[in-house]
Design an enzyme around this catalytic site. Structure first.
Site, mmCIF file in Angstrom:
data_model
loop_
_atom_site.group_PDB
_atom_site.id
_atom_site.type_symbol
_atom_site.label_atom_id
_atom_site.label_comp_id
_atom_site.label_asym_id
_atom_site.label_seq_id
_atom_site.Cartn_x
_atom_site.Cartn_y
_atom_site.Cartn_z
ATOM 1 N N SER A 72 -17.377 50.624 54.864
ATOM 2 C CA SER A 72 -16.389 51.703 54.796
ATOM 3 C C SER A 72 -15.281 51.548 55.825
ATOM 4 O O SER A 72 -15.510 51.065 56.942
ATOM 5 C CB SER A 72 -17.098 53.040 55.018
ATOM 6 O OG SER A 72 -16.181 54.096 55.209
ATOM 7 N N GLU A 91 -14.232 53.890 57.422
ATOM 8 C CA GLU A 91 -14.581 54.780 58.531
ATOM 9 C C GLU A 91 -15.116 54.013 59.735
ATOM 10 O O GLU A 91 -15.164 54.552 60.838
ATOM 11 C CB GLU A 91 -15.599 55.824 58.075
ATOM 12 C CG GLU A 91 -15.036 56.902 57.158
ATOM 13 C CD GLU A 91 -14.149 57.901 57.891
ATOM 14 O OE1 GLU A 91 -14.345 58.082 59.111
ATOM 15 O OE2 GLU A 91 -13.264 58.509 57.248
ATOM 16 N N TYR A 131 -21.534 58.955 60.359
ATOM 17 C CA TYR A 131 -21.420 58.162 59.133
ATOM 18 C C TYR A 131 -20.817 56.790 59.426
ATOM 19 O O TYR A 131 -21.335 55.761 58.985
ATOM 20 C CB TYR A 131 -20.549 58.908 58.114
ATOM 21 C CG TYR A 131 -20.206 58.087 56.887
ATOM 22 C CD1 TYR A 131 -21.139 57.878 55.885
ATOM 23 C CD2 TYR A 131 -18.937 57.524 56.747
ATOM 24 C CE1 TYR A 131 -20.820 57.123 54.757
ATOM 25 C CE2 TYR A 131 -18.612 56.768 55.632
ATOM 26 C CZ TYR A 131 -19.561 56.571 54.643
ATOM 27 O OH TYR A 131 -19.245 55.808 53.535
#
Length: 337
Positions: A131, A133, A154
């Site tokens: 990801s 992120e 996360y």
């Protein structure tokens, strides 16, 4: 004989689009699903054939990424050519409320799957859904060489899974790749994710069923693409001669405020009349800007996005307006997952 694939997270947005893509390419597709007290396979309804049909090519297996024994058994039974690990607790804001759970099913579970492949002795390729992120506070544009600085549980969990994938590739010679995907959305996005929350609210406000939309940080900058195009990129990574990690993105930047304005504007509404701020939707640590550089994927895989944020917003708003119309007219009964 055609190829076979195992998909974790097959009932999610990406999993359902990937299943459709692989079936269209002649694959036999197997999906890992969790046992639940409610049905959660709506996204697969269009492709899940009669389970007794002789030409069935989609098979669902009960299992969980927290259960290593079941993973080994499923891998041995299916013996897939390709494994796509899309299963996770994937809501960033929720990861602050459930950090340990997120760490287990999003991070450690990837290691569990890699070890299951190694222990089962199956020769398969593995795709790990990484990801954007993971980049977190690193300034854009971000590519495969950008320093990671996650800003949520996360993001931290995804970073663990990323390095686990690289480690198994280097240690055991497993064909394992990380797809570092930036935000990608569609009408199948879960209703609690910000983009779908916005487009569903637009449909409901236009229909007179909702008065307000409460939002968190409207200044966050994101790179939004179209999920069906991104799963095509996943598949292309798995066909490359050598396993490598790739960023998939559109290279364009829009704020959450831009997305909201585009969505309401497409329905002929003034967003400022309906959108209000709610502190509860703020993250403890924010990621200010994620904008991807997909040059490597374009060069090596021939992958390039065609749908950018303004068109994506129209696709999602139109779909939610139609979905609401179908529900109200009795043509459709649906439960979002």
């Amino acid at each position: 004989m055609g190829r076979s694939a195992l998909i974790t997270g097959i009932t999610g947005q990406d999993g359902s689009y990937l299943a459709e893509l692989l079936l269209s390419k002649g694959y036999e597709v197997h999906g890992l699903i969790r046992r639940s007290s409610t049905f959660n396979t709506e996204r697969l309804d269009a492709i899940y054939q009669d389970p007794h049909a002789s030409d069935r090519r989609l098979f669902l297996h009960y299992g969980d990424l927290t259960d290593g024994v079941t993973l080994i058994n499923v891998l041995r039974d299916v013996n897939p050519d390709e494994v796509y690990n899309l299963g996770a607790q994937s809501h960033v804001r929720v990861s602050f409320d459930q950090p340990v759970f997120t760490g287990d099913v999003t991070g450690v579970a990837a290691m569990r799957l890699l070890e299951a492949v190694h222990a089962a002795g199956v020769r398969t390729k593995i795709y790990q859904a990484s990801s954007s992120e993971m980049f977190g506070a690193s300034p854009p544009p971000q590519d495969e060489n950008t320093t990671f600085h996650p800003r949520s549980p996360y993001g931290v969990a995804k970073l663990y899974a990323y390095w686990a994938t690289r480690n198994y590739r280097e240690a055991y010679g497993i064909y394992a790749v990380n797809g570092i995907l930036f935000n990608h959305e569609s009408p199948r996005r879960g209703a609690t994710f910000v983009t779908r929350k916005v487009t569903r609210a637009v449909a409901r406000i236009q229909a007179g069923l909702q008065d307000k939309l409460y939002m968190g940080n409207l200044d966050a900058v994101r790179d939004w693409g179209y999920a069906p195009e991104f799963v095509e990129g996943m598949w292309r990574m798995m066909q490359a001669p050598e396993p490598q990690d790739y960023v998939l993105a559109t290279g364009t930047a829009h704020t959450v405020r831009d997305f909201v304005q585009l969505a309401f504007g497409h329905a002929g509404l003034d967003w400022e009349k309906y959108v209000e701020h709610d502190q509860r939707y703020e993250r403890p640590t924010e990621v200010d800007a994620l904008i991807g550089d997909y040059s490597k994927a374009k060069r090596d895989l021939g992958w390039e996005p065609q749908v950018h944020t303004p068109d994506l917003v129209k696709i999602m708003v139109d779909a939610d307006i139609k979905l609401l119309d179908d529900e109200r007219s009795g043509r459709l009964v649906r439960v979002d997952v």
